[in-house]
Scaffold this motif. Sequence first.
Motif: not given
Length: 324
Positions: A56-59, A145-149, A153-155, A208-215
């Motif tokens: 659950f790293s990303g969330i 809106t950012y969350l959806l983006s 990006a994660v997908l 969307f830099p946050m997407a890169n922490y979905f490990l």
Amino acid sequence: MQTAQIVIGLAIILFTYLDFFHTTLSGNGFGIFSRIVNQILNRIMIQNRTRTIFKFSGITHLLITTFLWMLLLFIGTYIVFSAGEEMVVNSTTGLPATHPERFYYTGYVLSTLGIGDFVPGTDTSRILTGILSFSGFILITTGLTYLLSVLNAVLAKKQLSFLISTMGNDIEEIFIFYKQQDDLENLISNAGDVRQQILKNASSYLAFPMANYFLSKNHESALILQLARLYEVIMIIRLDWSEETVQYKKLSAIINGIKKYLELGLEDANAASHNEEELKTYRSHWMNHGYYFKNDLAVDKQFSSSLKYAGWNWKEVYKLKDEE
């Protein structure tokens, strides 16, 4: 004192929004505060790679960062409304609100509920209430809106990772996949699409830099691991072709796409230690096929850093399926 406290509160709010909008809307990566917070969180996640929390790293990154933004916004607004006794008063009695009541007032101003049992008591407070009532609304709506983006990006990351994994389950299978094609016809026809997907994911580092922490602990869905394998194989395959050939140019285009992905990475090349001798040992694998790998130290260091802070290493890159 009242003016100074209002300025301090507004400064905190301004800092929060600068960091928030830089992260969510600028397309230039994290703001300073968000970068520090997420790098610390990432270190914690990597240390707990064997635990459930890693999944659950990303969330976790997303929720904690959003919570801290809202907390700073709340603290700044509360400081403003605590700057003087008349800043917030009881709508019925006209008496100054207590500190718990100001806390309560701050909450419903930011949430735009507008219950009305407490009201601003001065013109300054009325103006600030009108302005700040939009703050929470803007943060929440922009955040959604950012969350959806981020999820999109994660997908996209997983899609590219799965695409590479279909070429083989380990570095040897990917190598055989390409070596079986005498003229690399399949690679040539798909090179543009692969490069485009790599560059699309590279832009996600900034947008969307946050997407890169979905490990992920799964090889198939770990993009940096799959890109490292693809890079190693293509660097070897390219040795079969001269620089004038279409094959060499197509392979180079993919390699340049991977390098751009690494250049835009969240982690600096020097963020993690790089053992060049250890990597040479792993790359001696190619001597079994009659190849000698030509090292690019800058790329190798960037890969080492990116692999480490995604929970991987070069050993995993070269691990064969029958060794798992």
